[in-house]
Structure formats: C-alpha cells, structure tokens
Scaffold this motif. Sequence first.
Motif, PDB file in Angstrom:
ATOM      1  N   HIS A 127       0.825  -1.208   0.000  1.00  0.00           N
ATOM      2  CA  HIS A 127       0.000   0.000   0.000  1.00  0.00           C
ATOM      3  C   HIS A 127       0.859   1.258   0.000  1.00  0.00           C
ATOM      4  O   HIS A 127       0.542   2.235  -0.692  1.00  0.00           O
ATOM      5  CB  HIS A 127      -0.912   0.007   1.239  1.00  0.00           C
ATOM      6  CG  HIS A 127      -1.969  -1.054   1.210  1.00  0.00           C
ATOM      7  ND1 HIS A 127      -2.969  -1.072   0.266  1.00  0.00           N
ATOM      8  CD2 HIS A 127      -2.174  -2.139   2.016  1.00  0.00           C
ATOM      9  CE1 HIS A 127      -3.769  -2.121   0.494  1.00  0.00           C
ATOM     10  NE2 HIS A 127      -3.301  -2.773   1.542  1.00  0.00           N
ATOM     11  N   TRP A 128       1.954   1.246   0.763  1.00  0.00           N
ATOM     12  CA  TRP A 128       2.825   2.427   0.851  1.00  0.00           C
ATOM     13  C   TRP A 128       3.496   2.712  -0.489  1.00  0.00           C
ATOM     14  O   TRP A 128       3.523   3.854  -0.945  1.00  0.00           O
ATOM     15  CB  TRP A 128       3.860   2.191   1.951  1.00  0.00           C
ATOM     16  CG  TRP A 128       4.938   3.222   2.002  1.00  0.00           C
ATOM     17  CD1 TRP A 128       4.831   4.502   2.465  1.00  0.00           C
ATOM     18  CD2 TRP A 128       6.291   3.069   1.568  1.00  0.00           C
ATOM     19  NE1 TRP A 128       6.034   5.159   2.351  1.00  0.00           N
ATOM     20  CE2 TRP A 128       6.952   4.306   1.808  1.00  0.00           C
ATOM     21  CE3 TRP A 128       7.016   2.003   1.005  1.00  0.00           C
ATOM     22  CZ2 TRP A 128       8.298   4.486   1.491  1.00  0.00           C
ATOM     23  CZ3 TRP A 128       8.349   2.196   0.709  1.00  0.00           C
ATOM     24  CH2 TRP A 128       8.974   3.427   0.950  1.00  0.00           C
ATOM     25  N   ALA A 129       4.024   1.661  -1.141  1.00  0.00           N
ATOM     26  CA  ALA A 129       4.686   1.853  -2.439  1.00  0.00           C
ATOM     27  C   ALA A 129       3.709   2.383  -3.479  1.00  0.00           C
ATOM     28  O   ALA A 129       4.055   3.236  -4.284  1.00  0.00           O
ATOM     29  CB  ALA A 129       5.298   0.533  -2.910  1.00  0.00           C
ATOM     30  N   ARG A 130       2.468   1.897  -3.427  1.00  0.00           N
ATOM     31  CA  ARG A 130       1.469   2.364  -4.389  1.00  0.00           C
ATOM     32  C   ARG A 130       1.089   3.817  -4.133  1.00  0.00           C
ATOM     33  O   ARG A 130       0.872   4.601  -5.053  1.00  0.00           O
ATOM     34  CB  ARG A 130       0.245   1.468  -4.337  1.00  0.00           C
ATOM     35  CG  ARG A 130       0.545   0.070  -4.871  1.00  0.00           C
ATOM     36  CD  ARG A 130      -0.619  -0.896  -4.760  1.00  0.00           C
ATOM     37  NE  ARG A 130      -0.197  -2.173  -5.345  1.00  0.00           N
ATOM     38  CZ  ARG A 130      -1.004  -3.018  -5.970  1.00  0.00           C
ATOM     39  NH1 ARG A 130      -2.279  -2.724  -6.087  1.00  0.00           N
ATOM     40  NH2 ARG A 130      -0.553  -4.146  -6.462  1.00  0.00           N
ATOM     41  N   ALA A 131       1.012   4.187  -2.862  1.00  0.00           N
ATOM     42  CA  ALA A 131       0.673   5.574  -2.511  1.00  0.00           C
ATOM     43  C   ALA A 131       1.801   6.519  -2.919  1.00  0.00           C
ATOM     44  O   ALA A 131       1.566   7.645  -3.353  1.00  0.00           O
ATOM     45  CB  ALA A 131       0.416   5.688  -1.004  1.00  0.00           C
ATOM     46  N   GLU A 132       3.056   6.033  -2.814  1.00  0.00           N
ATOM     47  CA  GLU A 132       4.209   6.852  -3.171  1.00  0.00           C
ATOM     48  C   GLU A 132       4.211   7.186  -4.665  1.00  0.00           C
ATOM     49  O   GLU A 132       4.716   8.221  -5.082  1.00  0.00           O
ATOM     50  CB  GLU A 132       5.494   6.097  -2.809  1.00  0.00           C
ATOM     51  CG  GLU A 132       5.781   6.028  -1.342  1.00  0.00           C
ATOM     52  CD  GLU A 132       6.267   7.351  -0.775  1.00  0.00           C
ATOM     53  OE1 GLU A 132       7.347   7.804  -1.176  1.00  0.00           O
ATOM     54  OE2 GLU A 132       5.547   7.947   0.036  1.00  0.00           O
ATOM     55  N   ARG A 133       3.682   6.272  -5.485  1.00  0.00           N
ATOM     56  CA  ARG A 133       3.700   6.469  -6.940  1.00  0.00           C
ATOM     57  C   ARG A 133       2.632   7.461  -7.394  1.00  0.00           C
ATOM     58  O   ARG A 133       2.738   8.024  -8.473  1.00  0.00           O
ATOM     59  CB  ARG A 133       3.472   5.129  -7.661  1.00  0.00           C
ATOM     60  CG  ARG A 133       4.636   4.174  -7.521  1.00  0.00           C
ATOM     61  CD  ARG A 133       4.430   2.966  -8.380  1.00  0.00           C
ATOM     62  NE  ARG A 133       4.581   3.286  -9.810  1.00  0.00           N
ATOM     63  CZ  ARG A 133       4.314   2.430 -10.791  1.00  0.00           C
ATOM     64  NH1 ARG A 133       3.888   1.215 -10.521  1.00  0.00           N
ATOM     65  NH2 ARG A 133       4.496   2.781 -12.052  1.00  0.00           N
ATOM     66  N   VAL A 134       1.593   7.607  -6.602  1.00  0.00           N
ATOM     67  CA  VAL A 134       0.474   8.479  -7.004  1.00  0.00           C
ATOM     68  C   VAL A 134       0.879   9.943  -6.907  1.00  0.00           C
ATOM     69  O   VAL A 134       1.528  10.343  -5.952  1.00  0.00           O
ATOM     70  CB  VAL A 134      -0.749   8.201  -6.121  1.00  0.00           C
ATOM     71  CG1 VAL A 134      -1.870   9.181  -6.428  1.00  0.00           C
ATOM     72  CG2 VAL A 134      -1.224   6.775  -6.311  1.00  0.00           C
TER      73      VAL A 134
END
Length: 330
Positions: free
Chosen positions: A323-330
């Motif tokens: 979830h953190w890695a996906r949020a970082e990409r947004v």
Amino acid sequence: MSSSGPVRPLLSAEGLRVVFPGRRGAPAARAVDGVDLEVGAGEIVALVGESGCGKTTLARSLLGLVRPSGGTVRFAGEPLAYTGKALRAYRKRAQLVLQDPSGSLNPRHTVYDAVAEGLRIHGYAGDERAAVAEALARAGLRPPERFFLRYPHELSGGQRQRVVIAGALVLEPELIVADEPVASLDASVRGEILALLLRLRDELGLSALVVTHDLGLAWNIADRVAVMYLGRIVETGPVESVLTSPRHPYTRALLSVLPESGGDPVVLTGEPPDPARIPSGCRFHVRCPVLASGEAAEVAERCRTQDLPVLAGGADRVEAACHWARAERV
C-alpha cells in the motif's frame, strides 16, 4: 539477458494455492496462497525469499510433485494433468535440480548410473552411453568418460553439482527448476555453476526457475525476479529494475544485507512467517520497518486491514504488493 518476454510463457501458474491441513486441530498452513508466475522460453526467473516463505513448495507444485489445492499450472499452454502418464511425460520436459548434490546422489551409484537413471526410467531407446557422455560434457565434466566409473565421494562439491545437472540435461528438458543450486558450494565454485546455467540457456535455449534466498545470485543470473513472502509474490519485475530500485520494504530489507548495498542492514523484527497464521491486510505489515517507523502513517490502516491483489505473473515492469509503495507512486 533477454530484453522482452515471449507472447506465450513456457511455464505459468495462475491463482496457485497449496494448503496443508493442520495436525490435531491446528489451523491449515497456506504455503502458497494465490500466485501468478510465468517463465518464458529461454528465460531465467529467480524466485527469492527467506526460509519458510513457500518458494520450495511453489517450485514443487510447478513440477507436479505437489498437487495444488487451487489454481492452474500450464506448460506450453496446456494445463498440467495429474495422471501418472501425463506427469511422466511432463517430467521429461521439466526437470528438478536439488540443493544438496550429496543428498540427491546415491553414494553406491557411479556417475554413469546416476546420469543414466532418468534415461532408464523413461525407457530411452537410443545410445545410452553417448547420451550420458554428452550430458556430462554439457555440464562441464570433460572428458566425460573419465567420470563414468567414479563415485560421488570421489568428486568435489562442484563436480557433484555438475553431475546432478547432467542427470537433468540427459533427458533434454525445456525447463529446469533449480532449488538453491549453489547454496552448499564455495564462492569460487558458485560462479562456475551460475556461468554454466547461463551457458545452457544461451546454447540450448533452456529456461530456468532458480529458487534462492540470495538476491545477489538473482542479480548475476536472472532476467526477471519474483520476491516471495508468506505464500505470495510481493514484488516482481525485470531483475535490474527490482534490485536497483526496490519498492517493497521486504525486498529492500533482503537487499540491505548484501555486502555491495553500502548501507546498514535492515533487521526485521517480529516472528518469521507462519503460513498457518497469515495476518489481515498486507501480510508483511507486522514486520514492516516502514510502517513501524511511521513513514507509512497515511496508509497504516490499509496496511493492517486491506488485502492486496495477486501480482501479474509475467510482469515486464516492477509491481509491488504494498500500500505504501502504491501511494508513493500516485
């Protein structure tokens, strides 16, 4: 290394699950808990993770040695059938190379008999001596006739591993699954065996799934890498992309212990993975250093409660179940 994957994979798993019943009322162990994975023709894929993550069970299920509880294994586009005849034919095309050559070679059998065993099991009708000699030569034991009458205890560790590889090659498979193929070898010999696997890929078009806990090995040999944690792939993609810019905190922790990482090793806290007690949400959250540090505060609730989707099996870009890695990409 190959730069683009084939249209149709040689080996693929879709939604693969392997569940082992618990003993005496204990919860079932979800050793493989929803995996998509592909190996293309002439491609080397590294399956990486710490002990107990399910990677050996996954490898054995891909070879038909463990029957999945769910999902499908396909080889050359055809679903794997679990009849004796179908599995026998499949194991000519896909061979297992085990971690410990001392344990997988019968000490009472000569090198010749060890390599010829597969031919005899499958009723080979050609020139057995020539086939054994060719397999030994391809595995780097030359001249092969010099090794025919030797016994395992008369060989070095590297030579024993080459005999095991020759025993797989003698059936002219399209795929080998190598489970920790250099774990028991000295550093100097490890490089020789890895170079041999690369040469076999280049000369024979051989595909390989290399199971390892060592991301350094993956860097040296693989086209793509799949990082496994607690029964599921948590990061996957081209090896150079994953290992130079890892997105999942677990991959980062694995990489941090390599001598060439240049930073301080990340020590994971908490209990090692238990496939009978998979936590809710992200299965890594109870040991995640990014969550523990507060860096992932914005997605902390999701990390603890929301499961993540199964990653694509043949990803040609980096994908991370985080979830953190996906949020970082947004």
